[in-house]
Motif scaffolding. Sequence first.
Motif, PDB file in Angstrom:
ATOM      1  N   PHE A 132      -8.718  -0.698 -22.688  1.00 15.18           N
ATOM      2  CA  PHE A 132      -7.892  -0.535 -23.157  1.00 15.18           C
ATOM      3  C   PHE A 132      -7.975   1.355 -22.950  1.00 15.18           C
ATOM      4  N   PRO A 133      -6.857   1.852 -22.867  1.00 16.50           N
ATOM      5  CA  PRO A 133      -7.028   3.207 -21.731  1.00 16.50           C
ATOM      6  C   PRO A 133      -7.486   4.109 -23.340  1.00 16.50           C
ATOM      7  N   GLY A 134      -8.553   5.109 -22.668  1.00 20.34           N
ATOM      8  CA  GLY A 134      -9.347   5.596 -23.450  1.00 20.34           C
ATOM      9  C   GLY A 134     -10.593   4.885 -24.030  1.00 20.34           C
ATOM     10  N   GLU A 135     -10.780   3.934 -23.234  1.00 16.67           N
ATOM     11  CA  GLU A 135     -12.364   2.814 -24.364  1.00 16.67           C
ATOM     12  C   GLU A 135     -12.804   2.557 -22.932  1.00 16.67           C
ATOM     13  N   LYS A 136     -13.557   2.429 -22.464  1.00 24.34           N
ATOM     14  CA  LYS A 136     -14.741   1.529 -21.774  1.00 24.34           C
ATOM     15  C   LYS A 136     -14.003   0.389 -20.763  1.00 24.34           C
ATOM     16  N   SER A 137     -14.487   0.613 -19.741  1.00 24.74           N
ATOM     17  CA  SER A 137     -14.700  -0.348 -18.653  1.00 24.74           C
ATOM     18  C   SER A 137     -15.806  -1.242 -18.317  1.00 24.74           C
ATOM     19  N   TYR A 210      -5.037  14.935 -18.444  1.00 26.77           N
ATOM     20  CA  TYR A 210      -4.335  14.254 -18.455  1.00 26.77           C
ATOM     21  C   TYR A 210      -4.516  13.189 -19.018  1.00 26.77           C
ATOM     22  N   HIS A 211      -3.450  12.575 -20.235  1.00 24.16           N
ATOM     23  CA  HIS A 211      -3.119  11.685 -21.780  1.00 24.16           C
ATOM     24  C   HIS A 211      -3.398  10.139 -20.730  1.00 24.16           C
ATOM     25  N   LYS A 212      -4.567   9.889 -22.062  1.00 22.63           N
ATOM     26  CA  LYS A 212      -5.292   8.692 -21.614  1.00 22.63           C
ATOM     27  C   LYS A 212      -3.949   7.314 -21.356  1.00 22.63           C
ATOM     28  N   PHE A 213      -2.872   8.076 -22.032  1.00 24.42           N
ATOM     29  CA  PHE A 213      -1.307   7.049 -22.061  1.00 24.42           C
ATOM     30  C   PHE A 213      -0.581   7.114 -20.833  1.00 24.42           C
ATOM     31  N   THR A 214      -1.022   7.933 -19.878  1.00 28.51           N
ATOM     32  CA  THR A 214      -0.539   8.493 -18.747  1.00 28.51           C
ATOM     33  C   THR A 214       0.052   7.209 -17.921  1.00 28.51           C
ATOM     34  N   HIS A 215       1.456   6.440 -17.550  1.00 27.01           N
ATOM     35  CA  HIS A 215       1.649   5.726 -16.722  1.00 27.01           C
ATOM     36  C   HIS A 215       1.451   6.160 -15.557  1.00 27.01           C
ATOM     37  N   GLY A 216       1.708   5.115 -14.178  1.00 27.33           N
ATOM     38  CA  GLY A 216       1.743   5.165 -12.463  1.00 27.33           C
ATOM     39  C   GLY A 216       0.601   6.171 -11.783  1.00 27.33           C
ATOM     40  N   LYS A 253       2.518  18.490  -4.906  1.00 29.75           N
ATOM     41  CA  LYS A 253       3.564  18.320  -6.589  1.00 29.75           C
ATOM     42  C   LYS A 253       4.803  17.764  -5.726  1.00 29.75           C
ATOM     43  N   PHE A 254       5.010  16.497  -6.351  1.00 34.64           N
ATOM     44  CA  PHE A 254       6.781  15.464  -6.177  1.00 34.64           C
ATOM     45  C   PHE A 254       6.904  14.049  -6.995  1.00 34.64           C
ATOM     46  N   PRO A 255       7.910  14.661  -8.072  1.00 34.66           N
ATOM     47  CA  PRO A 255       8.015  13.331  -8.805  1.00 34.66           C
ATOM     48  C   PRO A 255       8.823  12.389  -8.543  1.00 34.66           C
ATOM     49  N   PHE A 256       7.434  11.460  -8.621  1.00 32.60           N
ATOM     50  CA  PHE A 256       8.334   9.723  -8.800  1.00 32.60           C
ATOM     51  C   PHE A 256       8.470   8.728 -10.309  1.00 32.60           C
ATOM     52  N   GLY A 257       9.624   9.215  -9.753  1.00 35.76           N
ATOM     53  CA  GLY A 257       9.585   8.900 -11.863  1.00 35.76           C
ATOM     54  C   GLY A 257       9.060   9.380 -13.229  1.00 35.76           C
ATOM     55  N   VAL A 258       8.836   8.608 -14.195  1.00 33.93           N
ATOM     56  CA  VAL A 258       8.732   9.780 -15.399  1.00 33.93           C
ATOM     57  C   VAL A 258       7.678   8.556 -15.581  1.00 33.93           C
ATOM     58  N   GLY A 259       6.144   7.999 -14.321  1.00 37.23           N
ATOM     59  CA  GLY A 259       5.555   7.260 -15.093  1.00 37.23           C
ATOM     60  C   GLY A 259       5.678   5.563 -15.081  1.00 37.23           C
ATOM     61  N   GLY A 260       5.614   5.187 -14.070  1.00 42.04           N
ATOM     62  CA  GLY A 260       6.093   4.037 -13.992  1.00 42.04           C
ATOM     63  C   GLY A 260       4.704   2.485 -13.898  1.00 42.04           C
ATOM     64  N   SER A 261       4.796   2.512 -12.767  1.00 43.61           N
ATOM     65  CA  SER A 261       3.715   1.483 -12.130  1.00 43.61           C
ATOM     66  C   SER A 261       2.491   1.570 -11.476  1.00 43.61           C
ATOM     67  N   GLN A 262       1.504   0.370 -10.626  1.00 48.10           N
ATOM     68  CA  GLN A 262       0.977   0.496  -9.916  1.00 48.10           C
ATOM     69  C   GLN A 262       2.006   1.733  -8.659  1.00 48.10           C
ATOM     70  N   MET A 263       1.343   2.216  -8.072  1.00 46.64           N
ATOM     71  CA  MET A 263       1.984   3.198  -6.416  1.00 46.64           C
ATOM     72  C   MET A 263       1.374   2.131  -5.841  1.00 46.64           C
TER      73      MET A 263
END
Length: 419
Positions: A132-137, A210-216, A253-263
């Motif tokens: 889970f984001p912010g936790e261990k792997s 960077y926030h732990k719940f950042t997407h993309g 810098k370039f905006p690839f959406g607002v935060g989606g998936s794997q890129m």
Amino acid sequence: MHSSPFPAWAMAFCGLTALASTATAAGVPTFQRNQLSNQFWAEGAGVGDFNHDGVMDVVSGPFWWEGPDFTRRHQFGAANETFQVKKADGTEETIPGFEGGLGKNNAYSKNFLAFGRDINQDGWDDILILGFPGEKSSWYENPKGASVLWKEHVALEVTDNESPAFLDITGDGRPEIVCASKGTYGYATPDPKDPTRPWTWHAVSPNNNYHKFTHGMGVGDINGDGRSDLMEKDGWWEQPASLAGDPVWKFHKFPFGVGGSQMFAYDVNGDGLNDVITGLSAHGYGLAWFEQVRTNGDIGFREHVFMNKEPSENPYGVKFSQLHAVDLVDINGDGLKDIITGKRFWAHGPAGDPEPGAPPVLYWWELVRRPDKSVDWVPHLIDDNSGVGTQVMARDLNGDRRPDIVVGNKRGVFVFTQQ
């Protein structure tokens, strides 16, 4: 733990031989749907040869299933989660796992992505779980056939971003955990002499909190120099010629959406330049490729959205929300890579995000290059009752050289075998 066949009560939900819905055009691959479980233990699923028999197996949550038929399940990690559901007669039923499709409320697993890999180089595939984001792997050491829980080794104490990866970003032939951690983007490498020790963090960015719940997020060679770069929703980090001393990578810098998936970096239109493919919003709408364009040597991108909020926005009338996971693989063997994605089921529960009650679909989008150098993405429905999680993986499971698809999410665990 000892292996055991599924209990009879669970088998009723599986639909082990049902054929998934697919496009019917001549030559289009079809997929056989196999639901391994209806319990929610993880938002991802991966593959590996865990019993060392030369056949690929599937891992999701604290369990793995033996290929090629996936009818025998083994437990490798702790599986202590349960939840209560009130039945129509007022009694309560205890259900294993986290509350998901078998319940009424929203919950989250501790397991976001799964990978099989021989991490300690003993010849047996181990299991890496990105949590889970912010936790261990952690990675779990294969006991080489012994009927015991696998020994857990914490690889990274804090794994951030909702699309972390396990792949070779450094070019040394060994995969690394690529993610954000404690405010920076970077990658974690194991000690080759003792991979049971905590892995070493290498930041590629400044600490931008960077926030732990950042997407993309994704990895690929944007500028064609043979080195993998790190892509994120706000741009891309260029890998330098030398990684000695952990230098900060140059940011573009370039905006690839607002935060989606794997890129993914891939030459979509065949012009020799790698473009970027990603979902635009993990909890909204949009699937796009960003065409690389160069002006006086400077790299820029032109956005091409080929699925969005309205059915009218593509010629096939297809639209769905919550494209939280994407994979890029050549599905039909034509030499061009195709997109595998779908709707994440109950990303924020039965009342969260756009259209939470819409069918959790799974699609592959066929890349077609036209003679005029334009491209098309043709959607093919694989299934409408599974979707994706935070991970979807397309790999050849049965050795026929055709990619199959594995999914783990709040509806359970699924294998789609290409026919």
